[in-house]
Design a protein around this motif. Structure first.
Motif, PDB file in Angstrom:
ATOM      1  N   SER A  89       0.820  -1.218   0.000  1.00 22.57           N
ATOM      2  CA  SER A  89       0.000   0.000   0.000  1.00 22.57           C
ATOM      3  C   SER A  89       0.853   1.267   0.000  1.00 22.57           C
ATOM      4  CB  SER A  89      -0.930   0.000   1.215  1.00 22.57           C
ATOM      5  OG  SER A  89      -0.171   0.027   2.420  1.00 22.57           O
ATOM      6  N   ARG A  90       2.121   1.127  -0.265  1.00 21.23           N
ATOM      7  CA  ARG A  90       3.035   2.275  -0.251  1.00 21.23           C
ATOM      8  C   ARG A  90       2.861   3.146  -1.486  1.00 21.23           C
ATOM      9  NH1 ARG A  90       8.185  -0.949   2.283  1.00 21.23           N
ATOM     10  NH2 ARG A  90       7.108  -1.408   4.210  1.00 21.23           N
ATOM     11  N   GLN A  91       3.268   4.410  -1.354  1.00 20.48           N
ATOM     12  CA  GLN A  91       3.152   5.373  -2.439  1.00 20.48           C
ATOM     13  C   GLN A  91       4.091   5.026  -3.596  1.00 20.48           C
ATOM     14  OE1 GLN A  91       0.905   7.888  -2.565  1.00 20.48           O
ATOM     15  NE2 GLN A  91       0.107   6.954  -0.715  1.00 20.48           N
ATOM     16  N   ALA A  92       3.809   5.578  -4.759  1.00 19.27           N
ATOM     17  CA  ALA A  92       4.564   5.284  -5.984  1.00 19.27           C
ATOM     18  C   ALA A  92       6.056   5.511  -5.815  1.00 19.27           C
ATOM     19  CB  ALA A  92       4.042   6.134  -7.138  1.00 19.27           C
ATOM     20  N   GLU A  93       6.438   6.576  -5.123  1.00 18.69           N
ATOM     21  CA  GLU A  93       7.847   6.902  -4.987  1.00 18.69           C
ATOM     22  C   GLU A  93       8.630   5.810  -4.262  1.00 18.69           C
ATOM     23  OE1 GLU A  93       5.390   9.179  -4.851  1.00 18.69           O
ATOM     24  OE2 GLU A  93       6.103  10.003  -6.748  1.00 18.69           O
ATOM     25  N   TYR A  94       7.953   5.005  -3.455  1.00 17.63           N
ATOM     26  CA  TYR A  94       8.626   3.941  -2.715  1.00 17.63           C
ATOM     27  C   TYR A  94       9.217   2.881  -3.641  1.00 17.63           C
ATOM     28  CZ  TYR A  94       9.504  -0.125   0.095  1.00 17.63           C
ATOM     29  OH  TYR A  94      10.107  -1.199   0.669  1.00 17.63           O
ATOM     30  N   TRP A  95       8.540   2.597  -4.723  1.00 17.60           N
ATOM     31  CA  TRP A  95       8.861   1.422  -5.535  1.00 17.60           C
ATOM     32  C   TRP A  95      10.143   1.551  -6.339  1.00 17.60           C
ATOM     33  CZ3 TRP A  95       6.727  -2.531  -3.626  1.00 17.60           C
ATOM     34  CH2 TRP A  95       5.531  -2.381  -2.940  1.00 17.60           C
ATOM     35  N   PHE A  96      10.582   2.770  -6.573  1.00 14.53           N
ATOM     36  CA  PHE A  96      11.815   2.984  -7.318  1.00 14.53           C
ATOM     37  C   PHE A  96      12.611   4.088  -6.640  1.00 14.53           C
ATOM     38  CE2 PHE A  96       8.667   1.506 -10.358  1.00 14.53           C
ATOM     39  CZ  PHE A  96       9.322   0.433 -10.938  1.00 14.53           C
ATOM     40  N   ALA A  97      13.934   3.975  -6.690  1.00 17.40           N
ATOM     41  CA  ALA A  97      14.791   5.049  -6.196  1.00 17.40           C
ATOM     42  C   ALA A  97      14.649   6.252  -7.125  1.00 17.40           C
ATOM     43  CB  ALA A  97      16.243   4.576  -6.160  1.00 17.40           C
ATOM     44  N   GLU A  98      14.950   7.424  -6.617  1.00 13.70           N
ATOM     45  CA  GLU A  98      14.814   8.643  -7.423  1.00 13.70           C
ATOM     46  C   GLU A  98      15.582   8.531  -8.742  1.00 13.70           C
ATOM     47  OE1 GLU A  98      13.276  11.936  -8.785  1.00 13.70           O
ATOM     48  OE2 GLU A  98      12.661  11.043  -6.881  1.00 13.70           O
ATOM     49  N   LEU A 141      13.935   6.452 -16.032  1.00 12.64           N
ATOM     50  CA  LEU A 141      12.724   6.157 -16.801  1.00 12.64           C
ATOM     51  C   LEU A 141      12.278   7.371 -17.598  1.00 12.64           C
ATOM     52  CD1 LEU A 141      10.666   4.066 -14.230  1.00 12.64           C
ATOM     53  CD2 LEU A 141      11.572   3.267 -16.422  1.00 12.64           C
ATOM     54  N   GLY A 142      12.503   8.541 -17.069  1.00  8.68           N
ATOM     55  CA  GLY A 142      12.118   9.765 -17.765  1.00  8.68           C
ATOM     56  C   GLY A 142      10.622  10.012 -17.693  1.00  8.68           C
ATOM     57  N   GLU A 143      10.179  10.888 -18.547  1.00  9.95           N
ATOM     58  CA  GLU A 143       8.767  11.271 -18.593  1.00  9.95           C
ATOM     59  C   GLU A 143       7.931  10.082 -19.084  1.00  9.95           C
ATOM     60  OE1 GLU A 143       5.432  13.142 -18.054  1.00  9.95           O
ATOM     61  OE2 GLU A 143       7.304  14.191 -17.612  1.00  9.95           O
ATOM     62  N   LEU A 144       6.928   9.699 -18.314  1.00 10.31           N
ATOM     63  CA  LEU A 144       6.074   8.570 -18.684  1.00 10.31           C
ATOM     64  C   LEU A 144       4.727   9.008 -19.264  1.00 10.31           C
ATOM     65  CD1 LEU A 144       6.691   6.136 -15.670  1.00 10.31           C
ATOM     66  CD2 LEU A 144       7.811   6.175 -17.901  1.00 10.31           C
ATOM     67  N   ALA A 145       4.380  10.256 -19.089  1.00 13.01           N
ATOM     68  CA  ALA A 145       3.086  10.747 -19.562  1.00 13.01           C
ATOM     69  C   ALA A 145       2.913  10.451 -21.045  1.00 13.01           C
ATOM     70  CB  ALA A 145       2.950  12.237 -19.296  1.00 13.01           C
ATOM     71  N   GLY A 146       1.808   9.800 -21.358  1.00 11.71           N
ATOM     72  CA  GLY A 146       1.484   9.487 -22.745  1.00 11.71           C
ATOM     73  C   GLY A 146       2.131   8.222 -23.296  1.00 11.71           C
ATOM     74  N   LEU A 147       3.004   7.577 -22.520  1.00 14.83           N
ATOM     75  CA  LEU A 147       3.653   6.349 -22.997  1.00 14.83           C
ATOM     76  C   LEU A 147       2.848   5.116 -22.608  1.00 14.83           C
ATOM     77  CD1 LEU A 147       7.403   7.005 -22.080  1.00 14.83           C
ATOM     78  CD2 LEU A 147       6.264   7.343 -24.280  1.00 14.83           C
ATOM     79  N   ASP A 148       3.007   4.069 -23.389  1.00 16.38           N
ATOM     80  CA  ASP A 148       2.459   2.761 -23.048  1.00 16.38           C
ATOM     81  C   ASP A 148       3.528   1.998 -22.286  1.00 16.38           C
ATOM     82  OD1 ASP A 148       0.123   3.292 -24.460  1.00 16.38           O
ATOM     83  OD2 ASP A 148       0.823   2.302 -26.276  1.00 16.38           O
ATOM     84  N   VAL A 149       3.176   1.483 -21.108  1.00 19.93           N
ATOM     85  CA  VAL A 149       4.119   0.728 -20.295  1.00 19.93           C
ATOM     86  C   VAL A 149       3.518  -0.642 -19.993  1.00 19.93           C
ATOM     87  CG1 VAL A 149       5.305   0.604 -18.068  1.00 19.93           C
ATOM     88  CG2 VAL A 149       5.099   2.801 -19.248  1.00 19.93           C
ATOM     89  N   LEU A 150       4.282  -1.670 -20.309  1.00 18.60           N
ATOM     90  CA  LEU A 150       3.888  -3.041 -19.997  1.00 18.60           C
ATOM     91  C   LEU A 150       4.757  -3.517 -18.845  1.00 18.60           C
ATOM     92  CD1 LEU A 150       2.443  -5.733 -20.460  1.00 18.60           C
ATOM     93  CD2 LEU A 150       4.163  -6.246 -22.227  1.00 18.60           C
ATOM     94  N   HIS A 151       4.113  -3.887 -17.758  1.00 19.13           N
ATOM     95  CA  HIS A 151       4.811  -4.350 -16.565  1.00 19.13           C
ATOM     96  C   HIS A 151       4.633  -5.868 -16.467  1.00 19.13           C
ATOM     97  CE1 HIS A 151       5.007  -4.339 -11.891  1.00 19.13           C
ATOM     98  NE2 HIS A 151       6.124  -4.775 -12.439  1.00 19.13           N
TER      99      HIS A 151
END
Length: 119
Positions: free
Chosen positions: A32-41, A47-57
């Motif tokens: 339940s942690r916030q998004a910033e927790y999952w990756f280091a700064e 990763l750069g700007e993700l807005a508008g990109l398709d991401v497959l996890h």
């Protein structure tokens, strides 16, 4: 893709193990942690700007990182082997009001499972 019988057996054992853990993981609070927790700064920077990109996890499990990608503006799709994990992922995403999609398939079948989707 046709897998070797030994690989099929190993995948089934892995699936059973993770399937048994899905509800426990979802109840733990760890996810339940916030998004910033999952990756280091620096990872977010890489990763750069993700807005508008398709991401497959791939192998998204409970989809928390998938939600983090969506929170940063990506059209995020999570794919996982386990239906039980994806049930929890959908519940977590709904609670977060996150716009994500989850697909049930193993990574060896990802191409077929996602055919026709813009990911």
């Amino acid at each position: 893709m046709r897998l070797d019988p030994d690989v099929v057996e190993m995948v089934a054992a892995n699936e059973a193990d993770w399937d048994a853990r899905a509800a426990l993981h979802a109840a733990s609070g760890f996810y339940s942690r916030q998004a910033e927790y999952w990756f280091a700064e620096y990872e977010w920077e890489d990763l750069g700007e993700l807005a508008g990109l398709d991401v497959l996890h791939l192998q998204c499990h409970l989809g928390t990182e998938t939600i983090a990608f969506a929170e940063r503006g990506a059209r995020a799709v999570g794919l996982d082997l386990l239906a039980r994990s994806l049930d929890e992922a959908r519940r977590i995403a709904a609670a977060a009001d996150a716009k994500v999609e989850y697909v049930h398939a193993n990574v060896y079948e990802a191409d077929e499972a996602l055919r026709g989707q813009a990911v």
